[in-house]
Design an enzyme around this catalytic site. Sequence first.
Site, PDB file in Angstrom:
ATOM      1  N   GLY A  27      -7.126   7.610  -7.939  1.00 38.19           N
ATOM      2  CA  GLY A  27      -7.062   7.496  -8.914  1.00 38.19           C
ATOM      3  C   GLY A  27      -5.751   6.761  -9.170  1.00 38.19           C
ATOM      4  O   GLY A  27      -5.698   5.242  -9.307  1.00 38.19           O
ATOM      5  N   SER A  28      -4.426   6.957  -9.463  1.00 39.48           N
ATOM      6  CA  SER A  28      -2.882   6.289  -9.981  1.00 39.48           C
ATOM      7  C   SER A  28      -3.298   5.483 -11.315  1.00 39.48           C
ATOM      8  O   SER A  28      -2.946   5.049 -11.269  1.00 39.48           O
ATOM      9  CB  SER A  28      -2.960   5.274  -8.645  1.00 39.48           C
ATOM     10  OG  SER A  28      -2.892   5.687  -7.794  1.00 39.48           O
ATOM     11  N   HIS A  29      -3.798   7.026 -12.522  1.00 38.88           N
ATOM     12  CA  HIS A  29      -3.588   6.355 -13.624  1.00 38.88           C
ATOM     13  C   HIS A  29      -3.396   7.438 -14.409  1.00 38.88           C
ATOM     14  O   HIS A  29      -3.616   8.854 -14.208  1.00 38.88           O
ATOM     15  CB  HIS A  29      -5.109   5.690 -14.131  1.00 38.88           C
ATOM     16  CG  HIS A  29      -6.347   6.248 -13.237  1.00 38.88           C
ATOM     17  ND1 HIS A  29      -6.970   5.969 -12.245  1.00 38.88           N
ATOM     18  CD2 HIS A  29      -6.601   7.838 -13.970  1.00 38.88           C
ATOM     19  CE1 HIS A  29      -7.991   7.285 -12.379  1.00 38.88           C
ATOM     20  NE2 HIS A  29      -8.240   7.988 -13.735  1.00 38.88           N
ATOM     21  N   ALA A  30      -3.404   7.551 -15.736  1.00 38.69           N
ATOM     22  CA  ALA A  30      -3.354   8.365 -17.039  1.00 38.69           C
ATOM     23  C   ALA A  30      -4.393   8.504 -17.886  1.00 38.69           C
ATOM     24  O   ALA A  30      -5.054   7.211 -17.900  1.00 38.69           O
ATOM     25  CB  ALA A  30      -2.350   8.481 -17.796  1.00 38.69           C
ATOM     26  N   ARG A  67      -2.647  10.891 -12.434  1.00 39.90           N
ATOM     27  CA  ARG A  67      -2.926  11.769 -11.861  1.00 39.90           C
ATOM     28  C   ARG A  67      -3.396  10.654 -10.605  1.00 39.90           C
ATOM     29  O   ARG A  67      -3.604   9.933 -11.190  1.00 39.90           O
ATOM     30  CB  ARG A  67      -4.555  12.560 -12.100  1.00 39.90           C
ATOM     31  CG  ARG A  67      -5.760  11.768 -12.334  1.00 39.90           C
ATOM     32  CD  ARG A  67      -5.621  11.221 -13.694  1.00 39.90           C
ATOM     33  NE  ARG A  67      -5.012  11.649 -14.597  1.00 39.90           N
ATOM     34  CZ  ARG A  67      -5.312  12.664 -15.346  1.00 39.90           C
ATOM     35  NH1 ARG A  67      -7.226  13.243 -14.949  1.00 39.90           N
ATOM     36  NH2 ARG A  67      -5.434  13.754 -16.646  1.00 39.90           N
TER      37      ARG A  67
END
Length: 135
Positions: free
Chosen positions: A48-51, A96
Amino acid sequence: MDKVQLIKLPKILDRRGNLSFFENAKHIPFTIQRTYWIYDVPGGEIRGSHAFKKSTEFIVALSGSFDVVLHDGTKEKKYSLNRSYYGLYVPNMLWRRLENFSTNSLALIVSSIKYDTADYIRDFDEFKTLKHAAK
């Protein structure tokens, strides 16, 4: 963050093995446009590590466990998923990341839109700027 929901799914108990399920707009608050899963995550890795600008998601730990860490641009909250009859509803515009995957874990994710690379926000500072501009 107030729209994030941990949703208990139907659970049909049977001595031969249990069954759980979810249906569009009945158990989750959107119509599914895309389904994907994450598996074989090496120890210590983060996914993840994005929106998303538009996409909302529903995340289930079908097997094993992992943590979903959500950030609204100001504060962070961690949800531990480890039961296949619970899922996490994640609205758009929340950062997230998925972490702390157990061995042989399987994350099932369903999304409200089809894959669109333009929907991703991959830079946290950009996310915070967009989030605060929306207020």
